[in-house]
Design a protein around this motif. Sequence first.
Motif, PDB file in Angstrom:
ATOM      1  N   THR A  63       0.816  -1.215   0.000  1.00  0.00           N
ATOM      2  CA  THR A  63       0.000   0.000   0.000  1.00  0.00           C
ATOM      3  C   THR A  63       0.853   1.270   0.000  1.00  0.00           C
ATOM      4  N   ALA A  64       2.128   1.152   0.318  1.00  0.00           N
ATOM      5  CA  ALA A  64       3.014   2.324   0.224  1.00  0.00           C
ATOM      6  C   ALA A  64       3.267   2.707  -1.224  1.00  0.00           C
ATOM      7  N   THR A  92       0.934   1.475  -4.090  1.00  0.00           N
ATOM      8  CA  THR A  92      -0.249   1.515  -4.948  1.00  0.00           C
ATOM      9  C   THR A  92      -1.522   1.483  -4.112  1.00  0.00           C
ATOM     10  N   ARG A  93      -2.553   2.176  -4.616  1.00  0.00           N
ATOM     11  CA  ARG A  93      -3.863   2.167  -3.972  1.00  0.00           C
ATOM     12  C   ARG A  93      -4.832   1.200  -4.653  1.00  0.00           C
ATOM     13  N   ALA A  94      -4.324   0.341  -5.556  1.00  0.00           N
ATOM     14  CA  ALA A  94      -5.192  -0.640  -6.204  1.00  0.00           C
ATOM     15  C   ALA A  94      -5.879  -1.501  -5.151  1.00  0.00           C
ATOM     16  N   ALA A  95      -7.203  -1.605  -5.221  1.00  0.00           N
ATOM     17  CA  ALA A  95      -7.967  -2.282  -4.177  1.00  0.00           C
ATOM     18  C   ALA A  95      -7.607  -3.758  -4.066  1.00  0.00           C
ATOM     19  N   PHE A  96      -7.329  -4.426  -5.208  1.00  0.00           N
ATOM     20  CA  PHE A  96      -7.058  -5.855  -5.138  1.00  0.00           C
ATOM     21  C   PHE A  96      -5.693  -6.162  -4.517  1.00  0.00           C
ATOM     22  N   LEU A  97      -4.876  -5.109  -4.301  1.00  0.00           N
ATOM     23  CA  LEU A  97      -3.582  -5.257  -3.640  1.00  0.00           C
ATOM     24  C   LEU A  97      -3.571  -4.614  -2.256  1.00  0.00           C
ATOM     25  N   SER A  98      -4.745  -4.365  -1.687  1.00  0.00           N
ATOM     26  CA  SER A  98      -4.861  -3.504  -0.509  1.00  0.00           C
ATOM     27  C   SER A  98      -4.519  -4.164   0.809  1.00  0.00           C
ATOM     28  N   GLU A  99      -4.537  -5.513   0.890  1.00  0.00           N
ATOM     29  CA  GLU A  99      -4.228  -6.144   2.171  1.00  0.00           C
ATOM     30  C   GLU A  99      -3.690  -7.550   1.970  1.00  0.00           C
ATOM     31  N   VAL A 100      -2.815  -7.946   2.865  1.00  0.00           N
ATOM     32  CA  VAL A 100      -2.231  -9.283   2.818  1.00  0.00           C
ATOM     33  C   VAL A 100      -3.338 -10.323   3.009  1.00  0.00           C
ATOM     34  N   GLY A 101      -3.304 -11.355   2.173  1.00  0.00           N
ATOM     35  CA  GLY A 101      -4.303 -12.406   2.230  1.00  0.00           C
ATOM     36  C   GLY A 101      -5.466 -12.211   1.287  1.00  0.00           C
ATOM     37  N   LYS A 102      -5.602 -11.021   0.720  1.00  0.00           N
ATOM     38  CA  LYS A 102      -6.732 -10.765  -0.182  1.00  0.00           C
ATOM     39  C   LYS A 102      -6.581 -11.597  -1.452  1.00  0.00           C
ATOM     40  N   GLN A 103      -7.705 -12.144  -1.936  1.00  0.00           N
ATOM     41  CA  GLN A 103      -7.682 -12.989  -3.116  1.00  0.00           C
ATOM     42  C   GLN A 103      -8.535 -12.393  -4.227  1.00  0.00           C
ATOM     43  N   THR A 104      -8.078 -12.581  -5.466  1.00  0.00           N
ATOM     44  CA  THR A 104      -8.782 -12.077  -6.643  1.00  0.00           C
ATOM     45  C   THR A 104      -8.838 -13.178  -7.684  1.00  0.00           C
ATOM     46  N   GLU A 105     -10.008 -13.388  -8.265  1.00  0.00           N
ATOM     47  CA  GLU A 105     -10.149 -14.368  -9.342  1.00  0.00           C
ATOM     48  C   GLU A 105      -9.402 -13.873 -10.579  1.00  0.00           C
ATOM     49  N   THR A 139       7.155  -1.512 -18.577  1.00  0.00           N
ATOM     50  CA  THR A 139       7.177  -0.749 -17.335  1.00  0.00           C
ATOM     51  C   THR A 139       5.794  -0.134 -17.126  1.00  0.00           C
ATOM     52  N   TYR A 140       5.278  -0.229 -15.897  1.00  0.00           N
ATOM     53  CA  TYR A 140       3.965   0.336 -15.563  1.00  0.00           C
ATOM     54  C   TYR A 140       4.107   1.319 -14.407  1.00  0.00           C
ATOM     55  N   GLN A 141       3.046   2.090 -14.183  1.00  0.00           N
ATOM     56  CA  GLN A 141       3.037   3.036 -13.080  1.00  0.00           C
ATOM     57  C   GLN A 141       2.154   2.521 -11.948  1.00  0.00           C
ATOM     58  N   TRP A 142       2.660   2.612 -10.720  1.00  0.00           N
ATOM     59  CA  TRP A 142       1.845   2.432  -9.525  1.00  0.00           C
ATOM     60  C   TRP A 142       1.729   3.788  -8.834  1.00  0.00           C
ATOM     61  N   GLN A 143       0.526   4.061  -8.295  1.00  0.00           N
ATOM     62  CA  GLN A 143       0.292   5.308  -7.558  1.00  0.00           C
ATOM     63  C   GLN A 143      -0.318   4.979  -6.206  1.00  0.00           C
ATOM     64  N   ASN A 144       0.220   5.567  -5.125  1.00  0.00           N
ATOM     65  CA  ASN A 144      -0.325   5.284  -3.797  1.00  0.00           C
ATOM     66  C   ASN A 144      -1.419   6.288  -3.428  1.00  0.00           C
ATOM     67  N   GLU A 145      -1.993   6.105  -2.240  1.00  0.00           N
ATOM     68  CA  GLU A 145      -3.123   6.930  -1.811  1.00  0.00           C
ATOM     69  C   GLU A 145      -2.730   8.398  -1.702  1.00  0.00           C
ATOM     70  N   ALA A 146      -1.458   8.659  -1.402  1.00  0.00           N
ATOM     71  CA  ALA A 146      -0.995  10.042  -1.259  1.00  0.00           C
ATOM     72  C   ALA A 146      -0.724  10.725  -2.592  1.00  0.00           C
ATOM     73  N   GLY A 147      -0.817   9.976  -3.687  1.00  0.00           N
ATOM     74  CA  GLY A 147      -0.578  10.547  -5.005  1.00  0.00           C
ATOM     75  C   GLY A 147       0.834  10.362  -5.513  1.00  0.00           C
ATOM     76  N   PHE A 173      -6.930  -0.709 -17.048  1.00  0.00           N
ATOM     77  CA  PHE A 173      -6.296  -0.408 -15.772  1.00  0.00           C
ATOM     78  C   PHE A 173      -7.352  -0.266 -14.667  1.00  0.00           C
ATOM     79  N   VAL A 174      -6.896  -0.231 -13.435  1.00  0.00           N
ATOM     80  CA  VAL A 174      -7.748   0.049 -12.283  1.00  0.00           C
ATOM     81  C   VAL A 174      -7.098   1.179 -11.501  1.00  0.00           C
ATOM     82  N   PRO A 175      -7.852   1.844 -10.607  1.00  0.00           N
ATOM     83  CA  PRO A 175      -7.259   2.949  -9.839  1.00  0.00           C
ATOM     84  C   PRO A 175      -5.994   2.514  -9.105  1.00  0.00           C
ATOM     85  N   GLY A 176      -4.941   3.301  -9.285  1.00  0.00           N
ATOM     86  CA  GLY A 176      -3.663   3.011  -8.647  1.00  0.00           C
ATOM     87  C   GLY A 176      -2.648   2.354  -9.549  1.00  0.00           C
TER      88      GLY A 176
END
Length: 492
Positions: free
Chosen positions: A76-77, A79-92, A203-211, A323-326
């Motif tokens: 989370t430091a 990217t703010r992508a929701a599917f990467l937001s917490e350890v253990g989270k799963q995405t199909e 190469t891709y861009q990641w953006q965190n909650e702080a911008g 893409f998705v947010p973040g």
Amino acid sequence: MTTQDDLRPILTTESGAPVADNQNTETAGVGGPALIQDQLLFEKLAHFNRERIPERVVHARGAGAYGTFTVTADVTAYTRAAFLSEVGKQTETFLRFSTVAGNLGAADAVRDPRGFALKFYTEEGNYDLVGNNTPVFFIKDAIKFPDFIHTQKRDPYTGSQEADNVWDFWGLSPESTHQVTWLFGDRGIPATYRHMNGYGSHTYQWQNEAGEYFWVKYHFKTDQGIRNLTQSEANRLAGEDPDSHQRDLREAIERGEFPRWTVQVQIMPAADAAEYRFNPFDLTKVWPHADYPPIEIGTLELNRNPDNIFAEVEQSVFSPAHFVPGIGPSPDKMLQGRLFAYADAHRYRVGINADHLPVNRPHATEARTNSRDGHLYDGRHGRQKNYEPNTFGGPAQIGRPLWSAVPVAGATGNHVAPSHAEDDDFGQAGALYRLMSADEQQRLIAGLAGFIAKVSADRDDIVERAVENFRKADADYGRRLDEAVRELRKQR
């Protein structure tokens, strides 16, 4: 008395009417000509004639499976992508493997890059990561992509792939030297789809909650271990079992041996890019791990086969513009071209509503657009208004960009990419050669020489130019290749 046949569902026409006889065409008397009023016959033949859509121009030969991505580290430091937001989270997910140059009927066990196209069905919409089993590519600018693919496909006159065309283009495109070294090395023919790595490559861009934003590269390291085929093993397998890779993937999942990959990223602070020793957005180069060590962020497991290959593999569509947010794009010129080209190819091939198909539509959220009508449109919007803004409760924009703006400056024009201190086409190819064992080097030389030697006898200029690129990568590399090619051409 009820028989087994009484329990079977009733066969119908496309409109749902029951079929009385599916064995015999209606005719004018016994042995007479068919009647145009037998609409079941015409319906079946007309549908059969249209059962195939155009195959992909590239990546036509493929296999796929559904799976699960699991987050294993806090990112989370970055990217703010929701599917990467917490350890253990799963995405199909849905992953499609493929070869690049071959057509739909080609064999799996061939020397060719492998596509590694991954769809994440996230709660913020689908995120598509379109990569290969190599971390680099043959060219660095999308304007050359049609030219490159034309050299890999069948010649307009001969109808065959021609060594003249391949080596003429590669010799004139020295940036291809790194990827060609990968391709003709031991990893050029993976033993299965399960036993190879995958890479986002671009190469891709990641953006965190702080911008704040960062540049990233994705790596998918196979937990099954790397396994490859020699050229002779591949030649035999391609003839005996053209479907070898597809069969292996399907049967492994059926047995419950679910393939897994450890997912890693390299992260570069945005400020590093301008002064980095080579262009970090150049698709023909890797970022050395010593500079940006890969960080483990998750695992990918494939655990469910598609029920219908056509519906779920052939009609699956991927676009790096999804893409998705973040998460967002970089100035990588190959990626920039693919942001348009991939989605446009599928609009032509499958149809303007390809994203409505079950394998392509979001699984964890709902798509809400004002697009209507066209081929495959299912009327899902009903009476909803198809414009924005409106006062009828229609969907509205969120007002926050998905990724960070990147500063640009200067006049418009057909510019060469900015120059960095180590922006040459040969250094990384030479480093890769020197990393190989003596046996690996020998197999690399033999594979390259065997293909270069096929260039027409009266086109020594193509041969010399091709070999010179490898000589510039490493003197020993070029010398040994030159000797091997000369010896093979004497024998022709």
